[in-house]
Enzyme design. Structure first.
Site, short mmCIF file in Angstrom:
data_model
loop_
_atom_site.label_atom_id
_atom_site.label_comp_id
_atom_site.label_asym_id
_atom_site.label_seq_id
_atom_site.Cartn_x
_atom_site.Cartn_y
_atom_site.Cartn_z
N LYS A 173 -11.33 3.17 -4.20
CA LYS A 173 -11.90 2.58 -5.40
C LYS A 173 -12.71 1.34 -5.01
CE LYS A 173 -9.33 -0.36 -8.02
NZ LYS A 173 -9.06 -1.70 -7.48
N HIS A 203 -4.37 4.14 -4.79
CA HIS A 203 -3.16 3.94 -3.98
C HIS A 203 -1.89 3.83 -4.83
CE1 HIS A 203 -3.60 -0.37 -4.86
NE2 HIS A 203 -2.34 -0.49 -4.50
N LYS A 207 2.63 5.47 -4.44
CA LYS A 207 3.91 4.78 -4.60
C LYS A 207 4.97 5.81 -5.01
CE LYS A 207 1.64 0.51 -6.14
NZ LYS A 207 1.71 -0.38 -5.01
N HIS A 265 -5.70 2.34 -11.71
CA HIS A 265 -4.24 2.25 -11.54
C HIS A 265 -3.45 2.40 -12.84
CE1 HIS A 265 -5.47 1.03 -7.67
NE2 HIS A 265 -5.55 -0.27 -7.86
C1 BG6 Z 1 -6.05 -3.24 -5.95
C2 BG6 Z 1 -6.75 -4.33 -6.72
O1 BG6 Z 1 -6.67 -2.02 -6.17
O2 BG6 Z 1 -4.69 -3.19 -6.34
C3 BG6 Z 1 -6.06 -5.67 -6.50
O3 BG6 Z 1 -8.11 -4.42 -6.32
C4 BG6 Z 1 -4.59 -5.57 -6.84
O4 BG6 Z 1 -6.69 -6.68 -7.27
C5 BG6 Z 1 -3.96 -4.39 -6.11
O5 BG6 Z 1 -3.96 -6.77 -6.45
C6 BG6 Z 1 -2.54 -4.16 -6.58
O6 BG6 Z 1 -1.93 -3.23 -5.74
P1 BG6 Z 1 -0.41 -3.36 -5.35
O7 BG6 Z 1 -0.09 -2.14 -4.56
O8 BG6 Z 1 -0.27 -4.65 -4.57
O9 BG6 Z 1 0.35 -3.43 -6.63
#
Ligand code: BG6
Length: 510
Positions: A173, A203, A207, A265
């Site tokens: 992304k 991503h 999880k 997300h």
């Molecule tokens: C990323 C965003 O895609 O996801 C970030 O660009 C964010 O701003 C992050 O902090 C959050 O991912 P995770 O896995 O740390 O919750």
């Protein structure tokens, strides 16, 4: 949890292949992609015949590249970085298996010649290692390079699949920054590749607990009969972060919380929660059901969305600066660092059930969860007793940092008088499973090797997601906001509370 893995009783084995990482000297490669490959090496899941080719503008040799990655891995294991326990030591054997497969090629992604050199290099390595012509191209580069790099690959003949061989491209992304740019990017990418060659990574889908939503819903007969408008009052999805914008001020200024987190997300969490049961556990069926969730959603109305930006505050007893005082951020910035919204899904299952979503930076806690609030008991049997209010029933799916599922209900407090208390049944991942260290990218990269697209996003899904948020993107661009409006270390701006309070509801505490 990959669909291919479920269909056969034997765990799938990754076929021989080369993996080309564009942006090999960048942060994403160092922090996430390489540690994931290392973890796959530790679990013996890398392809037996395997080659990694790093490509980046940085002039360095393979040894220097490997050393940087090795040093980072050691220090992050010591500190307990992403997906590791503090004090872990590196498994040198696993690292060696990986590093033996790694080579490096300095190259400019705007230059056709780099792709011709890459083609020659791939042919040579393929002959040497017997890789069957399979190549996974990983675009760990800035968004502006996505389309042009795919075009370069096409021009150099690198995307052609001969015989049984495959060529796949992983795109990180952001997939566009609004509806029009997402459509343009898809058009550019799909002018070179077939849809089944494109792996758009989110991503969050790597999880474990996110994947577990499907198991919870469809591997049990217990929950699904309750999973609808008859029994559910509303759903809350929270993605709260403690971190600010870190070193990404420049990127964040033109992105903001909505674009950064919501159409990707947060919507993935929503789709996993709201999708209908797929007819089969395979990529096509699952992706089709997820896509239907988005096509059933209204476009978001600006009146149902709230934005916020953090002022200075205190987190874990330490002072933190305001967003406008972060490096590379304008002192008059109107970029949002928090967003909350109410969405509806127009179908038989969900009509009339609001989905409230919120995500923000510099909040009081790190917490990602999906909270499902059930309706009250239909008949107030206890109304003439001393019990004046019943606690609510919630099912809370905790994604991070805690991973588990909690069911809250009322129980009678022991004693001769009738009083109730809200109690909980709690499932914690840690109590049941010993988890292998993971960054979340392991499953996703492994799925690219074995060609399982279940956890990746299709073009149409993403475009619909952008379409849903576009009215708010436009409205916010046209109107300035009174920022900052929440203190770092709080639960976000007051307007976010009002979004629910006006409907007699409230957010669960962060
Ligand atoms: C990323 C965003 O895609 O996801 C970030 O660009 C964010 O701003 C992050 O902090 C959050 O991912 P995770 O896995 O740390 O919750």
């Amino acid at each position: 949890m990959s669909a291919a893995g479920k269909n056969s009783r034997q765990p799938p084995v990754a076929p021989p292949c080369a993996m080309v990482i564009f942006g090999a000297a960048g942060d994403l490669t160092k922090r996430l992609v390489m540690p994931a490959l290392y973890n796959l090496s530790c679990s013996g899941l890398l392809p037996k015949n395997f080659a990694v080719i790093g490509v980046d503008l940085v002039q360095q040799d393979a040894e220097t590249w490997q050393k940087t990655l090795h040093d980072f891995l050691i220090s992050s294991l010591k500190k307990g970085g992403e997906g590791t326990e503090p004090g872990e030591v590196i498994n040198e054997q696993a690292w060696k298996r990986l590093s033996d497969s790694m080579s490096y090629m300095p190259g400019n992604l705007s230059d056709d010649a780099a792709f011709e050199t890459l083609r020659d290099k791939l042919e040579e390595i393929d002959r040497e290692k017997g890789l069957g012509g399979n190549v996974l191209f990983y675009l760990a580069v800035a968004e502006r390079f996505f389309g042009p790099t795919v075009e370069h690959l096409g021009r150099a003949g690198l995307t052609v699949e001969e015989g049984d061989s495959w060529r796949r491209v992983v795109i990180e992304k952001p997939f566009g920054h609004d509806l029009a740019s997402a459509i343009a990017l898809d058009k550019q990418v799909l002018s070179v590749l077939k849809e089944n060659q494109v792996y758009r990574i989110d991503h969050f889908l790597g999880k474990e607990t996110v994947q577990n939503i499907m198991a919870l819903r469809f591997a049990n007969g217990l929950f699904e009969p309750l999973w609808n408008r008859d029994r559910i009052d509303h759903v809350q999805i929270t993605v709260a972060e403690i971190v600010g914008v870190e070193r990404r001020g420049k990127f964040y200024e033109s992105t903001g919380a909505l674009r950064d987190m919501v159409p990707n997300h947060v919507f993935q969490l929503l789709a996993m929660t709201a999708m209908e049961a797929p007819a089969a556990f395979d990529a096509d069926s699952i992706r089709a059901k997820k896509a239907e969730v988005f096509t059933s959603m209204h476009q978001l109305s600006p009146g149902d969305a709230v934005r916020g930006q953090y002022a200075a505050g205190t987190i874990n007893d330490a002072p933190v600066p305001a967003y406008r005082d972060e490096p590379d951020v304008s002192h008059t910035s109107v970029t949002e660092t928090f967003v909350a919204m109410k969405l509806g899904i127009d179908n038989w299952r969900w009509a009339g059930v609001p989905f409230y979503l919120r995500t923000g930076k510099r909040m009081s806690k790190r917490k990602t969860e999906i909270a499902i609030r059930f309706k009250e008991a239909p008949f107030a049997m206890f109304r003439d007793t001393r019990v004046d209010a019943l606690g609510d029933n919630w099912l809370i799916i905790s994604i991070q940092p805690e991973e588990g599922i909690r069911l809250q209900f009322n129980a009678k407090r022991p004693g001769p008088t009738l009083t109730f208390e809200r109690v909980a049944m709690d499932f914690k991942y840690d109590d049941w499973f010993k988890q292998a260290p993971a960054t979340g990218y392991e499953t996703l990269i492994f799925d690219c090797f074995i060609g399982d697209a279940t956890l990746f996003q299709r073009a149409d899904q993403l475009e619909t997601a952008w379409k849903i948020v576009q009215p708010v993107v436009d409205d916010w661009a046209a109107h300035d906001a009174a920022f900052p409006n929440y203190a770092a270390g709080s639960a976000g701006p007051e307007e976010a509370n009002q979004l629910l309070e006006r409907e007699g509801r409230f957010w669960l505490p962060i």
